[in-house]
Design an enzyme around this catalytic site. Structure first.
Site, PDB file in Angstrom:
ATOM      1  N   SER A 107       0.259  -1.377   0.271  1.00  0.00           N
ATOM      2  CA  SER A 107      -0.240   0.008  -0.237  1.00  0.00           C
ATOM      3  C   SER A 107       0.912   1.203  -0.256  1.00  0.00           C
ATOM      4  O   SER A 107       1.267   1.593  -0.736  1.00  0.00           O
ATOM      5  CB  SER A 107      -0.634  -0.059   0.868  1.00  0.00           C
ATOM      6  N   HIS A 132      -2.339  -1.672  -4.951  1.00  0.00           N
ATOM      7  CA  HIS A 132      -3.846  -1.336  -4.419  1.00  0.00           C
ATOM      8  C   HIS A 132      -4.733   0.246  -4.544  1.00  0.00           C
ATOM      9  O   HIS A 132      -3.770   1.126  -4.910  1.00  0.00           O
ATOM     10  CB  HIS A 132      -4.373  -2.406  -3.782  1.00  0.00           C
TER      11      HIS A 132
END
Length: 208
Positions: A107, A132
């Site tokens: 992330s 993501h």
């Protein structure tokens, strides 16, 4: 979820004792490594930890604006705005920032990894990198929920643009890659453009 600050404060941090003409001086291991221009992101990205990293970056720039900083990352990600404060500071300071993933960079951790100095973004062989789209939750009136949804969409576009800038991939490729949790090996992250090299051993110093 345990408070990362409590975890750090309650952890047993090794001490390093140095001898000098003035006697002994004891440093915690992180302070000693900071003298070598090495800083760490360990655990979730959140406001307090981000402010410590920003402060270290600014301190090291003030000491020597041309000397490299090594930034070791082992993080599952966390708060987007906290991560962006670190990212913006990395781009703002004059020092080149070398990034190295040990363990994982997921992330926001992956965004900070890829934001290092071009040619100096590394991962160890068994590191895992995950990208993501941002996620969030909000409760309240329908109008406020729509406002927050638009803000998440805006953040998603901005994060995609940052990955485009640092990977050299086009926007559509980044958009598709970040639609779901996308886990990569270190080699796959290199192929994608998130890092420049996978390193197994520290390079030997250049001969004098």
């Amino acid at each position: 979820m345990r408070d990362p600050i409590d975890v750090y404060n309650n952890a047993l941090v090794p001490m390093v004792v140095e001898q000098s003409s003035r006697g002994e001086r004891a440093f915690d291991i992180y302070s000693r490594l900071l003298r070598e221009r090495i800083i760490f992101l360990t655990g979730p990205v959140e406001d307090y930890g981000a402010s410590l990293i920003v402060a270290q970056l600014l301190f090291l720039e003030a000491e020597n604006p041309k000397k490299e900083i090594s930034f070791y990352i082992n993080s599952p990600g966390g708060v987007v705005t906290s991560g962006l404060s670190i990212y913006d500071t990395m781009q703002f300071i004059r020092c080149p920032v070398t990034t190295l993933c040990v363990g994982q960079a997921a992330s926001m951790g992956s965004l900070l990894l890829t934001a290092g100095e071009p040619g100096h973004r590394f991962a160890l062989p068994n590191a895992r990198i995950m990208v993501h789209q941002p996620s969030g939750g909000f409760q309240g009136q329908a109008t406020d929920i729509l406002i927050h949804a638009r803000e998440i969409e805006a953040l998603k576009r901005r994060l995609n643009e940052i990955y485009v800038k640092h990977t050299g991939r086009d926007y559509d490729t980044i958009h598709t890659a970040l639609e779901r949790d996308n886990f990569m090996t270190a080699d796959a992250a290199k192929e994608f453009g998130l890092i420049d090299e996978v390193i197994e051993k520290r390079p030997e110093p250049a001969a004098a």
